[in-house]
Design a protein around this motif. Structure first.
Motif, short mmCIF file in Angstrom:
data_model
loop_
_atom_site.label_atom_id
_atom_site.label_comp_id
_atom_site.label_asym_id
_atom_site.label_seq_id
_atom_site.Cartn_x
_atom_site.Cartn_y
_atom_site.Cartn_z
N LEU A 121 -22.20 -28.45 -9.35
CA LEU A 121 -22.86 -27.36 -8.76
C LEU A 121 -22.60 -26.16 -9.63
CD1 LEU A 121 -24.04 -26.63 -6.01
CD2 LEU A 121 -21.79 -25.75 -5.48
N LEU A 122 -21.86 -26.30 -10.84
CA LEU A 122 -21.57 -24.99 -11.35
C LEU A 122 -22.25 -25.40 -13.19
CD1 LEU A 122 -18.20 -23.95 -10.92
CD2 LEU A 122 -19.90 -23.12 -9.97
N ASP A 123 -22.99 -26.47 -13.10
CA ASP A 123 -23.67 -26.85 -14.63
C ASP A 123 -24.56 -25.86 -15.08
OD1 ASP A 123 -22.30 -29.31 -14.21
OD2 ASP A 123 -24.12 -30.39 -14.12
N HIS A 124 -25.17 -25.17 -14.46
CA HIS A 124 -26.08 -23.88 -14.85
C HIS A 124 -25.31 -22.61 -14.87
CE1 HIS A 124 -26.26 -23.22 -10.57
NE2 HIS A 124 -26.69 -22.07 -10.73
N ILE A 125 -24.17 -22.66 -14.51
CA ILE A 125 -23.24 -21.41 -14.72
C ILE A 125 -22.51 -21.47 -16.04
CG2 ILE A 125 -21.30 -20.24 -13.66
CD1 ILE A 125 -24.03 -19.53 -12.13
N VAL A 126 -21.62 -22.52 -16.07
CA VAL A 126 -20.87 -22.88 -16.95
C VAL A 126 -21.14 -23.73 -18.23
CG1 VAL A 126 -18.48 -23.58 -17.75
CG2 VAL A 126 -18.83 -22.52 -15.38
N THR A 127 -21.18 -23.24 -19.43
CA THR A 127 -21.74 -24.21 -20.73
C THR A 127 -20.42 -24.31 -21.79
OG1 THR A 127 -23.81 -23.24 -20.33
CG2 THR A 127 -23.29 -24.46 -22.28
N ASN A 128 -20.13 -25.51 -21.97
CA ASN A 128 -19.28 -25.88 -23.02
C ASN A 128 -19.83 -25.41 -24.46
OD1 ASN A 128 -17.29 -26.60 -21.12
ND2 ASN A 128 -17.79 -28.86 -21.26
N ASN A 129 -19.11 -24.89 -25.34
CA ASN A 129 -19.53 -24.64 -26.69
C ASN A 129 -20.90 -24.26 -26.61
OD1 ASN A 129 -16.85 -25.60 -27.67
ND2 ASN A 129 -17.24 -27.26 -27.19
N PRO A 130 -21.27 -23.31 -25.96
CA PRO A 130 -22.84 -23.09 -26.09
C PRO A 130 -23.41 -22.43 -27.32
CG PRO A 130 -21.74 -21.10 -25.13
CD PRO A 130 -20.65 -21.99 -25.56
N LYS A 131 -24.82 -22.66 -27.52
CA LYS A 131 -25.44 -22.18 -28.69
C LYS A 131 -26.13 -20.67 -28.05
CE LYS A 131 -26.43 -26.64 -30.71
NZ LYS A 131 -27.28 -27.48 -31.16
N GLY A 132 -26.57 -20.63 -26.81
CA GLY A 132 -27.25 -19.40 -26.44
C GLY A 132 -26.25 -18.75 -25.92
N ILE A 133 -26.80 -17.91 -24.60
CA ILE A 133 -25.69 -17.10 -23.90
C ILE A 133 -25.74 -17.59 -22.51
CG2 ILE A 133 -25.05 -14.89 -23.21
CD1 ILE A 133 -26.66 -13.67 -25.79
N PRO A 134 -24.82 -18.48 -22.09
CA PRO A 134 -24.77 -18.99 -20.85
C PRO A 134 -24.09 -17.88 -19.89
CG PRO A 134 -23.14 -20.01 -21.82
CD PRO A 134 -23.81 -18.88 -22.93
N HIS A 135 -24.17 -18.00 -18.54
CA HIS A 135 -23.21 -17.20 -17.57
C HIS A 135 -21.92 -17.17 -17.83
CE1 HIS A 135 -24.26 -15.56 -13.28
NE2 HIS A 135 -22.90 -15.05 -13.69
N VAL A 136 -21.39 -18.28 -18.01
CA VAL A 136 -19.77 -18.39 -18.58
C VAL A 136 -20.04 -19.27 -19.66
CG1 VAL A 136 -17.52 -19.07 -17.97
CG2 VAL A 136 -18.90 -18.02 -16.28
N ALA A 137 -19.31 -18.91 -20.80
CA ALA A 137 -19.04 -19.77 -22.10
C ALA A 137 -17.64 -20.24 -22.10
CB ALA A 137 -19.40 -19.03 -23.33
N HIS A 138 -17.54 -21.62 -22.25
CA HIS A 138 -16.27 -22.02 -22.17
C HIS A 138 -16.06 -23.23 -23.52
CE1 HIS A 138 -13.48 -25.52 -20.04
NE2 HIS A 138 -12.84 -24.57 -20.63
#
Length: 288
Positions: free
Chosen positions: A226-243
């Motif tokens: 449910l939070l997949d589109h909210i939290v991103t691990n080691n992101p390349k872009g700018i997600p809602h929450v970067a983890h």
């Protein structure tokens, strides 16, 4: 206080060192940019770390609620893993309907209100981000626990999730799981070792994630993904929450967090934060 209020909270424990202070500061600065009357921010930590945070970054905790303790767990690993689940012991927890827990190795880039809408409208009490890391195999998500108790474990069915970002409602079912999880895990380890004397569990089984994955899945309390589109691990872009996940105490986290804040395209959004971080006395000590 209105029961419909929401809470974002961080649990920062472990060694009082530049790396830990640095990532905690970056996380809080990023969250404070969106602070409004709809939610509060809480930092749960030990007295020494909070004092060090205030010393290194004067004014950082203005507008942030703090819950200070001076006791410790049996080990730094236990404390870093399990303190977050004490949230229902906080004296003001009853004033909140929804909680969003974040590890300190996270950076928030957008408003929290859509996240709390997801949590409150979720048909199950816990919202999580699906995650599966190949190495060490299955240890991160409790496969041995599922197998030991004869429960199905299937990565393809989105059962595995990170405990670095969890949204949950203020309800008895979640409170019960949180209160029993560590004792459950200790009991499992004893039974496993007794029944399999020639097999050794990975050290990560002392951490919270394997037990929380097992308990919330078995009691059908979590919506994984449910939070997949909210939290991103080691992101390349700018997600809602970067983890930026890793082993507890990983000293590279400060570098990963800082590089994310400074990379092309992010500097305009986080320039104020990076400037404060660079001006701190711990800056050079925090980045290996």
């Amino acid at each position: 206080m209105n029961k419909k209020r929401n809470l974002v909270y961080y649990s920062s424990f472990g060694p009082v060192c530049p790396n830990n202070i640095f990532v905690t500061a970056a996380a809080i600065f990023s969250a404070k940019r969106f602070l409004n009357k709809e939610f509060d921010i809480l930092l749960y930590s030990n007295v020494k770390l909070i004092n060090s945070l205030n010393h290194s970054f004067p004014g950082i905790l203005e507008g942030v609620k703090t819950w200070e303790v001076d006791y410790q767990y049996q080990s730094v690993l236990d404390e870093a893993s399990w303190a977050r689940y004490e949230i229902f012991k906080w004296i003001d927890a009853e004033n909140y309907s929804n909680f969003f827990y974040l590890d300190t190795d996270t950076i928030v880039t957008k408003d929290f209100l859509p996240i709390f809408s997801i949590i409150s409208e979720n048909s199950t009490p816990v919202a999580a981000k699906h995650e599966f890391i190949e190495a060490p195999p299955s240890s991160w998500y409790g496969k041995e626990i599922f197998n030991f108790y004869g429960k199905a474990y299937n990565v393809e069915k989105n059962m595995t999730f990170t405990t670095g970002a969890l949204g949950f409602k203020n309800c008895t079912s979640v409170k019960n799981v949180f209160s029993k999880a560590q004792n459950f895990l200790r009991s499992f380890i004893q039974h496993f070792n007794r029944n399999h004397p020639n097999r050794k569990l990975h050290s990560f089984y002392r951490c919270d994630q394997p037990a929380i994955n097992y308990l919330l899945n078995c009691e059908s309390l979590v919506n994984v993904g449910l939070l997949d589109h909210i939290v991103t691990n080691n992101p390349k872009g700018i997600p809602h929450v970067a983890h930026f996940p890793g082993d507890p105490g990983n000293k590279n986290k400060s570098t990963k967090v800082y590089n994310f804040l400074c990379k092309d395209g992010n500097n305009n959004q986080f320039g104020d934060i990076t400037q404060i971080l660079r001006d701190s006395a711990i800056f050079k000590k925090a980045l290996p």
